[in-house]
Design an enzyme around this catalytic site. Structure first.
Site, PDB file in Angstrom:
ATOM      1  N   ARG A  75      38.211  40.853  62.226  1.00 25.49           N
ATOM      2  CA  ARG A  75      37.697  40.725  60.850  1.00 25.49           C
ATOM      3  C   ARG A  75      36.603  41.755  60.601  1.00 25.49           C
ATOM      4  NH1 ARG A  75      34.714  35.457  58.459  1.00 25.49           N
ATOM      5  NH2 ARG A  75      32.978  36.862  58.205  1.00 25.49           N
ATOM      6  N   HIS A 119      33.088  31.650  41.059  1.00 22.72           N
ATOM      7  CA  HIS A 119      33.722  30.482  41.663  1.00 22.72           C
ATOM      8  C   HIS A 119      33.986  29.450  40.564  1.00 22.72           C
ATOM      9  CE1 HIS A 119      34.810  27.680  44.802  1.00 22.72           C
ATOM     10  NE2 HIS A 119      34.094  26.757  44.173  1.00 22.72           N
ATOM     11  N   GLU A 152      26.648  35.279  53.759  1.00 28.38           N
ATOM     12  CA  GLU A 152      27.660  35.058  54.806  1.00 28.38           C
ATOM     13  C   GLU A 152      28.331  33.694  54.695  1.00 28.38           C
ATOM     14  OE1 GLU A 152      24.824  36.541  55.313  1.00 28.38           O
ATOM     15  OE2 GLU A 152      25.278  38.437  56.346  1.00 28.38           O
TER      16      GLU A 152
HETATM   17  C1  GAR Z   1      39.480  32.412  39.361  1.00 33.20           C
HETATM   18  O1  GAR Z   1      39.569  31.119  38.823  1.00 33.20           O
HETATM   19  C2  GAR Z   1      38.297  32.508  40.303  1.00 33.20           C
HETATM   20  O2  GAR Z   1      37.198  31.749  39.887  1.00 33.20           O
HETATM   21  C3  GAR Z   1      38.881  31.933  41.554  1.00 33.20           C
HETATM   22  O3  GAR Z   1      40.175  32.481  41.620  1.00 33.20           O
HETATM   23  C4  GAR Z   1      40.665  32.692  40.301  1.00 33.20           C
HETATM   24  C5  GAR Z   1      41.162  34.102  40.183  1.00 33.20           C
HETATM   25  O4  GAR Z   1      41.821  34.269  38.969  1.00 33.20           O
HETATM   26  N1  GAR Z   1      38.115  32.268  42.706  1.00 33.20           N
HETATM   27  C6  GAR Z   1      37.926  31.442  43.719  1.00 33.20           C
HETATM   28  O5  GAR Z   1      38.413  30.335  43.777  1.00 33.20           O
HETATM   29  C7  GAR Z   1      37.052  31.990  44.833  1.00 33.20           C
HETATM   30  N2  GAR Z   1      36.619  30.940  45.695  1.00 33.20           N
HETATM   31  P1  GAR Z   1      42.167  35.726  38.441  1.00 33.20           P
HETATM   32  O6  GAR Z   1      42.901  36.447  39.573  1.00 33.20           O
HETATM   33  O7  GAR Z   1      43.068  35.498  37.273  1.00 33.20           O
HETATM   34  O8  GAR Z   1      40.890  36.423  38.082  1.00 33.20           O
END
Ligand code: GAR
Length: 219
Positions: A75, A119, A152
């Site tokens: 990673r 998020h 992190e």
């Molecule tokens: C969004 O809802 C974002 O908040 C979420 O993924 C989706 C991406 O949508 N992110 C997470 O859950 C991160 N933990 P998009 O590709 O249409 O922007």
């Protein structure tokens, strides 16, 4: 205390990391096009070969790359390569927009307090995967979205902005996702513009948003 500086005289350069559909990426690009966000997206990177965000970037003439984490021995090695690409592209800020992998020290060493994430929940509630489903199943009355700096941990960094939406009794994961997404598309460009204009500083675990625009002399 740490302020995200962008060199005066040019737009803030964004590297967008995304794993999927890219609707937040599109919302950011629209804000740039409409002059609400003084920034430019210089590169889009995805860990998913078929991620629609890559073709969306291509249509806009934005450099886009698929990085396969499995091609790296660890990673850390993958993080180092990603950081290198972002540096080569001259990125000021790393924007995670639906990027479903954790970034570690080897990446954040280069972009500490210069990496942000959105998020789909009101952190610290419901971190991790499927936050909207977690909210529906828990039975909360309100949820929303959070823009925060990345550290992190898993969705643990200092919070820049949040937006609240109601959760209805008969909501499903899908209906709540849609309601939150509308807020995400408004909130993320707004947070990026605050950073672009030098108004955001990290003070311990908190973020201060300055009311006044800073001049280059007083930063
Ligand atoms: C969004 O809802 C974002 O908040 C979420 O993924 C989706 C991406 O949508 N992110 C997470 O859950 C991160 N933990 P998009 O590709 O249409 O922007």
């Amino acid at each position: 205390m740490s302020v995200v500086h962008t060199p005066s005289g040019r737009k803030m350069r964004l590297a967008v990391l995304a794993s999927g559909r890219g609707s937040n990426f599109e919302a950011i690009c629209r804000s740039v096009d409409e002059g609400r966000l003084q920034a430019e997206v210089v590169v889009v990177i995805s860990d998913q070969k078929e991620a629609p965000v890559l073709s969306k970037a291509g249509i806009r003439g934005i450099k886009n790359l698929y990085i396969n984490p499995a091609d790296y021995e660890s990673r850390d090695a993958c993080d180092v390569a990603m950081a290198h690409i972002c540096q080569e592209a001259g990125a000021d800020l790393i924007v995670l927009a639906g990027y479903m992998r954790l970034l570690g020290k080897s990446f954040l060493r280069h972009f500490r307090w210069r990496t942000v994430n959105i998020h789909p929940a009101l952190l610290p509630a419901f971190p991790g995967l499927r936050a909207q489903r977690q909210a529906v199943e828990y039975g909360v009355r309100f949820s929303g979205c959070t823009v925060h700096f990345v550290d992190e941990g898993m969705d643990t960094g200092p919070i820049i902005l949040q937006a609240v939406v109601p959760v209805h009794f008969d909501d499903t994961e899908d209906t709540l996702t849609e309601r939150i997404l509308r807020e995400e598309h408004r909130l993320y460009p707004q947070a990026l513009q605050l950073i672009a204009t030098g108004r955001v500083e990290v003070v311990g675990r908190k973020v201060r948003i300055r009311k006044q625009l800073e001049t280059a002399d007083t930063r």
